[in-house]
Scaffold this active site. Sequence first.
Site, PDB file in Angstrom:
ATOM      1  N   SER A  89       0.829  -1.213   0.000  1.00 37.23           N
ATOM      2  CA  SER A  89       0.000   0.000   0.000  1.00 37.23           C
ATOM      3  C   SER A  89       0.859   1.256   0.000  1.00 37.23           C
ATOM      4  O   SER A  89       2.004   1.250   0.457  1.00 37.23           O
ATOM      5  CB  SER A  89      -0.911   0.015   1.240  1.00 37.23           C
ATOM      6  OG  SER A  89      -1.772  -1.093   1.233  1.00 37.23           O
TER       7      SER A  89
HETATM    8  N1  SAM Z   1      -0.934  -4.780   4.083  1.00 40.20           N
HETATM    9  C1  SAM Z   1      -0.207  -5.080   2.883  1.00 40.20           C
HETATM   10  C2  SAM Z   1       1.176  -4.514   2.878  1.00 40.20           C
HETATM   11  O1  SAM Z   1       1.532  -3.772   3.797  1.00 40.20           O
HETATM   12  O2  SAM Z   1       1.917  -4.836   1.939  1.00 40.20           O
HETATM   13  C3  SAM Z   1      -0.910  -4.635   1.627  1.00 40.20           C
HETATM   14  C4  SAM Z   1      -1.847  -5.575   1.229  1.00 40.20           C
HETATM   15  S1  SAM Z   1      -2.501  -5.648  -0.376  1.00 40.20           S
HETATM   16  C5  SAM Z   1      -3.069  -4.015  -0.702  1.00 40.20           C
HETATM   17  C6  SAM Z   1      -3.943  -6.607   0.061  1.00 40.20           C
HETATM   18  C7  SAM Z   1      -3.647  -7.998   0.536  1.00 40.20           C
HETATM   19  O3  SAM Z   1      -4.860  -8.598   0.989  1.00 40.20           O
HETATM   20  C8  SAM Z   1      -3.098  -8.903  -0.550  1.00 40.20           C
HETATM   21  O4  SAM Z   1      -1.888  -9.453  -0.130  1.00 40.20           O
HETATM   22  C9  SAM Z   1      -4.179  -9.970  -0.713  1.00 40.20           C
HETATM   23  O5  SAM Z   1      -3.663 -11.235  -1.063  1.00 40.20           O
HETATM   24  C10 SAM Z   1      -4.803  -9.965   0.669  1.00 40.20           C
HETATM   25  N2  SAM Z   1      -6.157 -10.511   0.764  1.00 40.20           N
HETATM   26  C11 SAM Z   1      -7.194 -10.367  -0.107  1.00 40.20           C
HETATM   27  N3  SAM Z   1      -8.273 -11.019   0.358  1.00 40.20           N
HETATM   28  C12 SAM Z   1      -7.932 -11.578   1.549  1.00 40.20           C
HETATM   29  C13 SAM Z   1      -8.609 -12.378   2.520  1.00 40.20           C
HETATM   30  N4  SAM Z   1      -9.888 -12.757   2.364  1.00 40.20           N
HETATM   31  N5  SAM Z   1      -7.937 -12.751   3.624  1.00 40.20           N
HETATM   32  C14 SAM Z   1      -6.636 -12.384   3.814  1.00 40.20           C
HETATM   33  N6  SAM Z   1      -5.942 -11.650   2.928  1.00 40.20           N
HETATM   34  C15 SAM Z   1      -6.575 -11.244   1.810  1.00 40.20           C
END
Ligand code: SAM
Length: 219
Positions: free
Chosen positions: A65
């Site tokens: 992000s």
């Molecule tokens: N917090 C992260 C970072 O600091 O890099 C950014 C995350 S990215 C914008 C969103 C993340 O949410 C992705 O890695 C994706 O695989 C994960 N994600 C999507 N749906 C999810 C779910 N149901 N449970 C857990 N993770 C999920």
Amino acid sequence: MQTDSYRHKGMRRSLVKILREKGIRDPRVLDAIETVPRHYFFDKAFLEQAYQDKAFPIGEGQTISQPYTVAFQTELLQLKPTDKVLEIGTGSGYQCSVLLQITPHVYTIEYNRPLYEKANIFFRKHGLKPHTFHGDGSLGLPAHAPYDKIIVTAGAPVVPKELLRQLTIGGILVIPVGNENTQKMMRITRVAEGEFTREEFADFKFVPLLGRSGWDGQE
Ligand code: SAM
């Protein structure tokens, strides 16, 4: 071996100045951003991008992000050093590393197996100790509930009821909610057993929250 040089620290100070100018005020959040070496999450070839206020691809179609988004969500959490916090969407581990600067009680869950494994390697290598889980975080992490704070780092179609149930009384959920193109940042506070207050903030654009109470449950 990655190093954290004076140049990197200077770039972080400039980033914090930008975040302050954009309205971030919580000193714990600004200190955390100034402390965590964001360039550790980038390939050598992209080091220059690490301290720009931008999201960046981390593989598997996902992103680390934007620093402003990380700071904004963390500020909305009103995080204290005693808080137990659940992060949904570990991704690169950057947001988690920022949370760990403020409280040691961090639980984080990631749906994508390769990203979960990569983040675990990162945490081990840097001596960080969040509780990490692989699974569908749209359902929260009931085995370790309740949480004082829950932060969702992917865009949800609705507020998952499971997450509301896993908050302590006084607990706060920060979650972007909307369609696939744009989501409104929401802060939901559990003020009493069955009573919640909702506040809406600016629009953001996140990758989709998958899983049963995310977009997979909408079909
Ligand atoms: N917090 C992260 C970072 O600091 O890099 C950014 C995350 S990215 C914008 C969103 C993340 O949410 C992705 O890695 C994706 O695989 C994960 N994600 C999507 N749906 C999810 C779910 N149901 N449970 C857990 N993770 C999920």
